[in-house]
Design an enzyme around this catalytic site. Structure first.
Site: not given
Length: 325
Positions: A8-9, A43, A67, A121, A131
């Protein structure tokens, strides 16, 4: 054996202080970031570093939970076509984030991997852990303190942990995939980000001193940007502007998903469309309904766009257009 990891980023301000992270478990994760970058850059870097960190076990399958549909689609759907065209899009313009994508392409060779899209989320344990660490890295750079880098992957060479320092923020956005990665350095690059062309001195000011525009003004400016063919034909930018759950009911009655819309716009971005705003109504603290009349050679169309605040940035969630009699 399959290695399952989330990547994730995060970017505070997008662009702004940025972070990235991949996470297997509490004893196996890595994070990093830069003083200035974008969410999409984070990301991409999270996936790249994961491949590098596992390059010493190429026989293991990698299952990457992501995501970012932009990252997934870039690697599994769009990259072959971009490479055939000399890293250019269908309209002949250079692909954004090309240096990161080239590096990823080199790292994928010989690796066994799959990408799995997960909703961000939404309480997914691995995604939430990645995240949290990416955001913590971005926050550390915002506050000027040391960021936690994590224990890394057991047995990985030190060089695999080195992340590039970008010269400026870069954009992107995405879908679902499979891939691979190896070590190597990244060249710095200098490409425009989503907000670089917005009007007004407030967007050029520093994070600490600029006055935050009203949500209605931000949404109107983003809608105008989305109506330009240069942006519509750029999957990186449309991926940032369109919410992962975006849907459009077109004037023909066709229902468009985000991925279908991004692919269609890249192939045919159409002409520039002018608009006349009819209303911009706040829906709570995280939504704005924009209604307007658009003008094109084919006539006028009444349109409505629902923009929602997602991860700190405004994204288009729903759009509908009806030709005006």
């Amino acid at each position: 054996m399959t290695i399952t990891a989330a990547a994730d980023g995060s970017a505070l301000g997008n662009p702004g202080p940025a972070g990235w992270a991949w996470y297997v478990d509490d004893g196996c994760w890595r994070a990093g970031g830069w003083p200035h970058g974008t969410n999409n850059q984070g990301e991409l870097m999270a996936v790249l570093d994961l491949f590098r960190a596992t390059a010493h076990v190429p026989e293991e399958d990698l299952r990457i939970l992501c995501d970012s549909q932009y990252v997934i689609n870039s690697i599994t759907k769009w990259m072959p076509g971009w490479k055939r065209k000399g890293w250019r899009k269908a309209d002949g313009k250079p692909v954004l984030n090309v240096e990161l994508l080239k590096e990823l392409d080199r790292e994928l060779a010989g690796r066994k991997y799959t990408f799995e899209w997960v909703k961000g989320h939404a309480g997914h344990d691995l995604n939430e852990a990645a995240d949290e660490r990416a955001r913590a890295a971005a926050t550390a750079y915002q506050q000027g303190v040391a960021a936690r880098s994590g224990p890394g992957f057991a047995g990985a060479p030190t060089a695999a942990a080195v992340a590039p320092t970008p010269s400026t923020a870069i954009n992107a956005a995405g879908a679902t995939t499979a891939g691979t990665v190896t070590g190597g350095g990244l060249a710095t690059y200098d490409e425009p980000d989503l907000f670089s062309e917005l009007e007004g001195d407030s967007f050029a000011a520093t994070e600490s001193t600029r006055a935050e525009p009203a949500p209605e003004a931000i949404v109107e400016e983003l809608e105008r940007e989305l109506l330009g063919p240069d942006v519509r034909g750029d999957v990186g930018r449309t991926g940032v502007l369109l919410h992962p759950d975006f849907m459009e009911i077109g004037s023909s009655g066709r229902v468009w998903t985000r991925d279908a819309m991004m692919m269609a716009l890249e192939e045919d971005p159409g002409e520039r469309t002018e608009l006349e705003v009819l209303g911009a109504d706040r829906l709570g603290t995280n939504g704005v309904l924009l209604t307007y009349r658009s003008y094109s050679r084919s006539g006028t169309t009444l349109r409505s766009s629902l923009w929602v605040l997602d991860g700190g940035r405004w994204r288009l969630r729903f759009h509908q257009g009806t030709p005006e009699a």
